[in-house]
Design a protein around this motif. Structure first.
Motif, PDB file in Angstrom:
ATOM      1  N   MET A   1      -3.289 -13.431  -4.262  1.00 16.70           N
ATOM      2  CA  MET A   1      -3.888 -12.122  -4.279  1.00 16.70           C
ATOM      3  C   MET A   1      -2.784 -11.093  -4.483  1.00 16.70           C
ATOM      4  SD  MET A   1      -6.564 -10.433  -1.814  1.00 16.70           S
ATOM      5  CE  MET A   1      -6.363 -10.584  -0.238  1.00 16.70           C
ATOM      6  N   SER A   2      -2.986 -10.125  -5.449  1.00 16.86           N
ATOM      7  CA  SER A   2      -1.983  -9.098  -5.708  1.00 16.86           C
ATOM      8  C   SER A   2      -2.396  -7.777  -5.078  1.00 16.86           C
ATOM      9  CB  SER A   2      -1.776  -8.915  -7.213  1.00 16.86           C
ATOM     10  OG  SER A   2      -2.882  -8.288  -7.769  1.00 16.86           O
ATOM     11  N   THR A   3      -1.413  -7.057  -4.644  1.00 16.62           N
ATOM     12  CA  THR A   3      -1.662  -5.764  -4.032  1.00 16.62           C
ATOM     13  C   THR A   3      -1.032  -4.692  -4.904  1.00 16.62           C
ATOM     14  OG1 THR A   3      -1.504  -6.802  -1.881  1.00 16.62           O
ATOM     15  CG2 THR A   3      -1.381  -4.418  -1.948  1.00 16.62           C
ATOM     16  N   THR A   4      -1.779  -3.664  -5.251  1.00 15.19           N
ATOM     17  CA  THR A   4      -1.281  -2.554  -6.062  1.00 15.19           C
ATOM     18  C   THR A   4      -1.135  -1.328  -5.181  1.00 15.19           C
ATOM     19  OG1 THR A   4      -2.457  -3.417  -7.964  1.00 15.19           O
ATOM     20  CG2 THR A   4      -1.702  -1.126  -8.091  1.00 15.19           C
ATOM     21  N   THR A   5       0.026  -0.692  -5.293  1.00 16.63           N
ATOM     22  CA  THR A   5       0.272   0.521  -4.531  1.00 16.63           C
ATOM     23  C   THR A   5       0.512   1.660  -5.506  1.00 16.63           C
ATOM     24  OG1 THR A   5       1.320  -0.770  -2.791  1.00 16.63           O
ATOM     25  CG2 THR A   5       1.723   1.596  -2.801  1.00 16.63           C
TER      26      THR A   5
END
Length: 125
Positions: free
Chosen positions: A1-5
């Motif tokens: 799972m990727s997290t975008t900030t």
């Protein structure tokens, strides 16, 4: 799972301006998009009766169309003196189509003012 900030950074710098943004004089090169009359008209709307146009029509300063001068400077120095100083020190650096703001700080000196003491009126009591 990727997290975008997503983030941002802001730097602000602001100051109060005077209108018009020119206090002393503005040199208008030939072929300025607004033209000398357009620029002067803008100045007249913001500061009525404060500036005067001096047209430049000579072969020496062929890149310059006009100088818009604050009338307070014209009360201190004659037009020909102002144009002579600008011709020698500023006009050579102005190109066609360019508008240049000039800070023209004038100091008037009077020296060796003399008179007779007897000519002075008596002080009020």
């Amino acid at each position: 799972m990727s997290t975008t900030t997503t983030s941002y950074s802001i730097n602000l710098d602001f100051e109060t301006i005077k209108l018009p943004p020119v206090s002393d004089m503005l040199i208008l090169g030939k072929k300025v998009p607004q033209g000398k009359h357009g620029v002067l008209h803008s100045f007249q709307l913001i500061s009525p009766d404060v500036f005067e146009v001096i047209e430049i029509n000579d072969d020496i300063n062929k890149n310059i169309e006009a100088v818009i001068v604050n009338k307070t400077i014209l009360k201190k120095l004659p037009k020909n003196t102002i144009i002579k100083v600008l011709s020698e020190h500023v006009f050579p650096f102005v190109t066609k189509g360019e508008t240049v703001k000039v800070n023209f700080d004038v100091h008037i000196f009077q020296r060796d003012i003399k008179g007779d003491i007897d000519d002075d009126p008596a002080p009020d009591k």
